[in-house]
Write a protein that holds these residues in place. Structure first.
Motif, PDB file in Angstrom:
ATOM      1  N   GLY A 127       9.047 -13.683  -3.108  1.00 40.96           N
ATOM      2  CA  GLY A 127       7.611 -13.523  -3.280  1.00 40.96           C
ATOM      3  C   GLY A 127       7.272 -12.976  -4.660  1.00 40.96           C
ATOM      4  N   ALA A 128       8.070 -13.369  -5.657  1.00 35.12           N
ATOM      5  CA  ALA A 128       7.892 -12.877  -7.024  1.00 35.12           C
ATOM      6  C   ALA A 128       7.200 -13.926  -7.893  1.00 35.12           C
ATOM      7  CB  ALA A 128       9.255 -12.530  -7.628  1.00 35.12           C
ATOM      8  N   TYR A 129       6.788 -13.508  -9.075  1.00 37.24           N
ATOM      9  CA  TYR A 129       6.143 -14.409 -10.035  1.00 37.24           C
ATOM     10  C   TYR A 129       7.211 -15.006 -10.936  1.00 37.24           C
ATOM     11  CZ  TYR A 129       3.161 -15.995 -13.864  1.00 37.24           C
ATOM     12  OH  TYR A 129       2.544 -16.755 -14.831  1.00 37.24           O
ATOM     13  N   PHE A 130       7.263 -16.325 -11.029  1.00 41.31           N
ATOM     14  CA  PHE A 130       8.237 -17.018 -11.871  1.00 41.31           C
ATOM     15  C   PHE A 130       7.584 -17.299 -13.228  1.00 41.31           C
ATOM     16  CE2 PHE A 130      10.371 -21.218 -12.928  1.00 41.31           C
ATOM     17  CZ  PHE A 130      11.509 -20.609 -13.453  1.00 41.31           C
ATOM     18  N   ILE A 131       8.021 -16.588 -14.256  1.00 40.50           N
ATOM     19  CA  ILE A 131       7.366 -16.676 -15.558  1.00 40.50           C
ATOM     20  C   ILE A 131       7.550 -18.054 -16.183  1.00 40.50           C
ATOM     21  CG2 ILE A 131       7.355 -15.788 -17.916  1.00 40.50           C
ATOM     22  CD1 ILE A 131       8.055 -13.040 -16.719  1.00 40.50           C
ATOM     23  N   ASN A 132       8.778 -18.549 -16.239  1.00 40.02           N
ATOM     24  CA  ASN A 132       9.081 -19.887 -16.759  1.00 40.02           C
ATOM     25  C   ASN A 132       8.375 -20.157 -18.088  1.00 40.02           C
ATOM     26  OD1 ASN A 132       9.931 -22.500 -17.099  1.00 40.02           O
ATOM     27  ND2 ASN A 132       8.489 -23.370 -15.616  1.00 40.02           N
ATOM     28  N   GLN A 133       8.828 -19.530 -19.147  1.00 41.96           N
ATOM     29  CA  GLN A 133       8.172 -19.681 -20.448  1.00 41.96           C
ATOM     30  C   GLN A 133       8.147 -21.121 -20.949  1.00 41.96           C
ATOM     31  OE1 GLN A 133      10.158 -17.773 -23.714  1.00 41.96           O
ATOM     32  NE2 GLN A 133      12.201 -18.257 -22.966  1.00 41.96           N
ATOM     33  N   PHE A 134       9.079 -21.972 -20.466  1.00 37.41           N
ATOM     34  CA  PHE A 134       9.123 -23.360 -20.927  1.00 37.41           C
ATOM     35  C   PHE A 134       8.109 -24.258 -20.215  1.00 37.41           C
ATOM     36  CE2 PHE A 134      13.279 -21.587 -21.857  1.00 37.41           C
ATOM     37  CZ  PHE A 134      13.455 -21.970 -23.185  1.00 37.41           C
ATOM     38  N   GLY A 135       7.516 -23.767 -19.130  1.00 37.08           N
ATOM     39  CA  GLY A 135       6.568 -24.589 -18.394  1.00 37.08           C
ATOM     40  C   GLY A 135       5.285 -23.874 -18.037  1.00 37.08           C
ATOM     41  N   ASN A 136       5.125 -22.640 -18.488  1.00 41.44           N
ATOM     42  CA  ASN A 136       3.960 -21.830 -18.131  1.00 41.44           C
ATOM     43  C   ASN A 136       2.819 -22.080 -19.127  1.00 41.44           C
ATOM     44  OD1 ASN A 136       2.097 -19.779 -17.647  1.00 41.44           O
ATOM     45  ND2 ASN A 136       3.659 -18.270 -17.149  1.00 41.44           N
ATOM     46  N   PRO A 137       1.690 -22.607 -18.675  1.00 36.53           N
ATOM     47  CA  PRO A 137       0.578 -22.896 -19.600  1.00 36.53           C
ATOM     48  C   PRO A 137      -0.007 -21.648 -20.261  1.00 36.53           C
ATOM     49  CG  PRO A 137      -0.098 -23.232 -17.312  1.00 36.53           C
ATOM     50  CD  PRO A 137       1.378 -23.008 -17.294  1.00 36.53           C
ATOM     51  N   ASP A 138       0.243 -20.469 -19.689  1.00 34.89           N
ATOM     52  CA  ASP A 138      -0.236 -19.237 -20.325  1.00 34.89           C
ATOM     53  C   ASP A 138       0.483 -18.962 -21.644  1.00 34.89           C
ATOM     54  OD1 ASP A 138      -2.079 -18.755 -18.364  1.00 34.89           O
ATOM     55  OD2 ASP A 138      -0.826 -17.338 -17.259  1.00 34.89           O
ATOM     56  N   ASN A 139       1.673 -19.530 -21.814  1.00 33.40           N
ATOM     57  CA  ASN A 139       2.432 -19.339 -23.047  1.00 33.40           C
ATOM     58  C   ASN A 139       1.653 -19.928 -24.248  1.00 33.40           C
ATOM     59  OD1 ASN A 139       4.286 -19.464 -25.182  1.00 33.40           O
ATOM     60  ND2 ASN A 139       5.991 -20.107 -23.903  1.00 33.40           N
ATOM     61  N   PRO A 140       1.366 -21.232 -24.281  1.00 27.30           N
ATOM     62  CA  PRO A 140       0.585 -21.748 -25.406  1.00 27.30           C
ATOM     63  C   PRO A 140      -0.833 -21.185 -25.452  1.00 27.30           C
ATOM     64  CG  PRO A 140       0.988 -23.491 -23.793  1.00 27.30           C
ATOM     65  CD  PRO A 140       1.820 -22.325 -23.389  1.00 27.30           C
ATOM     66  N   LEU A 141      -1.399 -20.880 -24.290  1.00 20.90           N
ATOM     67  CA  LEU A 141      -2.764 -20.354 -24.257  1.00 20.90           C
ATOM     68  C   LEU A 141      -2.868 -19.048 -25.049  1.00 20.90           C
ATOM     69  CD1 LEU A 141      -5.630 -20.743 -23.122  1.00 20.90           C
ATOM     70  CD2 LEU A 141      -4.909 -19.359 -21.146  1.00 20.90           C
ATOM     71  N   ALA A 142      -1.832 -18.218 -24.965  1.00 20.07           N
ATOM     72  CA  ALA A 142      -1.841 -16.952 -25.712  1.00 20.07           C
ATOM     73  C   ALA A 142      -1.943 -17.207 -27.207  1.00 20.07           C
ATOM     74  CB  ALA A 142      -0.582 -16.151 -25.396  1.00 20.07           C
ATOM     75  N   HIS A 143      -1.247 -18.223 -27.700  1.00 19.14           N
ATOM     76  CA  HIS A 143      -1.276 -18.531 -29.140  1.00 19.14           C
ATOM     77  C   HIS A 143      -2.563 -19.247 -29.538  1.00 19.14           C
ATOM     78  CE1 HIS A 143       2.774 -17.102 -29.727  1.00 19.14           C
ATOM     79  NE2 HIS A 143       3.117 -17.732 -28.608  1.00 19.14           N
ATOM     80  N   GLU A 144      -3.106 -20.024 -28.624  1.00 22.19           N
ATOM     81  CA  GLU A 144      -4.394 -20.663 -28.884  1.00 22.19           C
ATOM     82  C   GLU A 144      -5.502 -19.615 -28.988  1.00 22.19           C
ATOM     83  OE1 GLU A 144      -7.606 -23.628 -26.664  1.00 22.19           O
ATOM     84  OE2 GLU A 144      -5.611 -23.349 -25.786  1.00 22.19           O
ATOM     85  N   LYS A 145      -5.448 -18.602 -28.116  1.00 24.73           N
ATOM     86  CA  LYS A 145      -6.502 -17.589 -28.056  1.00 24.73           C
ATOM     87  C   LYS A 145      -6.344 -16.478 -29.090  1.00 24.73           C
ATOM     88  CE  LYS A 145      -8.759 -19.103 -24.369  1.00 24.73           C
ATOM     89  NZ  LYS A 145     -10.111 -19.668 -24.515  1.00 24.73           N
ATOM     90  N   THR A 146      -5.117 -16.207 -29.526  1.00 21.49           N
ATOM     91  CA  THR A 146      -4.907 -15.038 -30.391  1.00 21.49           C
ATOM     92  C   THR A 146      -4.243 -15.366 -31.730  1.00 21.49           C
ATOM     93  OG1 THR A 146      -2.774 -14.486 -29.360  1.00 21.49           O
ATOM     94  CG2 THR A 146      -4.744 -13.517 -28.385  1.00 21.49           C
ATOM     95  N   THR A 147      -3.070 -15.970 -31.707  1.00 24.20           N
ATOM     96  CA  THR A 147      -2.309 -16.182 -32.944  1.00 24.20           C
ATOM     97  C   THR A 147      -3.054 -17.060 -33.931  1.00 24.20           C
ATOM     98  OG1 THR A 147      -0.317 -16.110 -31.559  1.00 24.20           O
ATOM     99  CG2 THR A 147      -0.037 -16.773 -33.855  1.00 24.20           C
ATOM    100  N   ALA A 148      -3.490 -18.227 -33.483  1.00 24.74           N
ATOM    101  CA  ALA A 148      -4.146 -19.165 -34.395  1.00 24.74           C
ATOM    102  C   ALA A 148      -5.459 -18.621 -34.966  1.00 24.74           C
ATOM    103  CB  ALA A 148      -4.374 -20.506 -33.690  1.00 24.74           C
ATOM    104  N   PRO A 149      -6.365 -18.072 -34.134  1.00 19.70           N
ATOM    105  CA  PRO A 149      -7.593 -17.519 -34.714  1.00 19.70           C
ATOM    106  C   PRO A 149      -7.319 -16.380 -35.697  1.00 19.70           C
ATOM    107  CG  PRO A 149      -7.811 -17.716 -32.323  1.00 19.70           C
ATOM    108  CD  PRO A 149      -6.393 -18.040 -32.661  1.00 19.70           C
ATOM    109  N   GLU A 150      -6.323 -15.556 -35.397  1.00 17.06           N
ATOM    110  CA  GLU A 150      -5.999 -14.452 -36.303  1.00 17.06           C
ATOM    111  C   GLU A 150      -5.530 -14.974 -37.659  1.00 17.06           C
ATOM    112  OE1 GLU A 150      -2.920 -10.704 -36.797  1.00 17.06           O
ATOM    113  OE2 GLU A 150      -3.193 -11.569 -34.815  1.00 17.06           O
ATOM    114  N   ILE A 151      -4.698 -16.020 -37.650  1.00 16.86           N
ATOM    115  CA  ILE A 151      -4.221 -16.588 -38.916  1.00 16.86           C
ATOM    116  C   ILE A 151      -5.397 -17.107 -39.744  1.00 16.86           C
ATOM    117  CG2 ILE A 151      -2.934 -18.514 -39.935  1.00 16.86           C
ATOM    118  CD1 ILE A 151      -0.908 -18.164 -37.631  1.00 16.86           C
ATOM    119  N   LEU A 152      -6.267 -17.884 -39.112  1.00 17.20           N
ATOM    120  CA  LEU A 152      -7.405 -18.435 -39.863  1.00 17.20           C
ATOM    121  C   LEU A 152      -8.323 -17.332 -40.370  1.00 17.20           C
ATOM    122  CD1 LEU A 152      -8.414 -21.693 -37.971  1.00 17.20           C
ATOM    123  CD2 LEU A 152      -7.395 -21.470 -40.229  1.00 17.20           C
ATOM    124  N   GLU A 153      -8.524 -16.304 -39.554  1.00 13.39           N
ATOM    125  CA  GLU A 153      -9.377 -15.193 -39.978  1.00 13.39           C
ATOM    126  C   GLU A 153      -8.752 -14.456 -41.159  1.00 13.39           C
ATOM    127  OE1 GLU A 153     -10.773 -10.839 -38.298  1.00 13.39           O
ATOM    128  OE2 GLU A 153     -10.379 -12.440 -36.845  1.00 13.39           O
TER     129      GLU A 153
END
Length: 200
Positions: A12-38
């Motif tokens: 009954g645990a959460y499987f992170i699965n960084q290779f298939g978890n959509p939250d992984n790219p979402l973090a970079h879309e929401k934070t990394t990329a805007p920070e670089i452009l700013e």
């Protein structure tokens, strides 16, 4: 992955699965990329990055597609990884091995999106390690092996340009983890990356 998913279901645990978890790219879309452009005041020509799970390239690529489509994504890939051939030739190359840690793949992760990547550079371990050592010597920045790969690719990209470009790359990891490896002359010699003068 299958084992991790099965254990998570059983426990009954959460499987992170960084290779298939959509939250992984979402973090970079929401934070990394805007920070670089700013930080670059919107004046940017290229970002040089590596691929491990592929979350960084997928997330930054999605953000750039919508907000800065003229910014190039350039892939820095260790020799032996299949990704450079996949980007440059559209086919998976021969799988090999490499000593650089944290980047490079022998498969295409589920969350991968290389649609914004325009070019890839395949960088040898020797060149990666030498570049990381040069970064420490010249700039006083103690960065790890994958950072050497990214910097080597960024320098190759910049030297190919006919006009000045504003280019961002990453220091992905600290060199503290590599004091007994790439920053150790004896290890480098054992691996065949440097030769010492012989005295009989």
């Amino acid at each position: 992955q299958d084992l991790g998913r099965r254990i998570a279901e059983e426990q009954g645990a959460y499987f992170i699965n960084q290779f298939g978890n959509p939250d992984n790219p979402l973090a970079h879309e929401k934070t990394t990329a805007p920070e670089i452009l700013e930080q670059m005041d919107g004046d940017l020509d290229a970002i040089v990055l590596g691929v491990g799970s592929s979350g960084t390239v997928a997330g930054i690529g999605k953000y750039l597609r919508e907000h800065a489509p003229d910014v190039e994504l350039i892939l820095a890939d260790p020799e032996g990884s299949v990704l450079a051939d996949y980007i440059n030739k559209g086919e998976l190359g021969e799988k090999g091995s490499w000593l650089v840690e944290g980047i490079g793949e022998d498969f295409i992760p589920d969350i991968a999106d290389f649609s914004q990547v325009t070019k890839a550079y395949s960088i040898s371990d020797a060149h990666s390690f030498a570049t990381a050592r040069e970064l420490l010597k010249r700039e006083g920045l103690l960065a790890g092996s994958s950072s050497g790969t990214l910097l080597a690719a960024a320098l190759r990209y910049c030297r190919e340009q006919t006009e000045a470009k504003r280019v961002v790359s990453f220091a992905c990891d600290t060199g503290n983890k590599y004091l007994s490896k790439l920053f150790n002359d004896f290890w480098m010699e054992d691996q065949g990356f440097i030769e010492r003068e012989q005295h009989g």
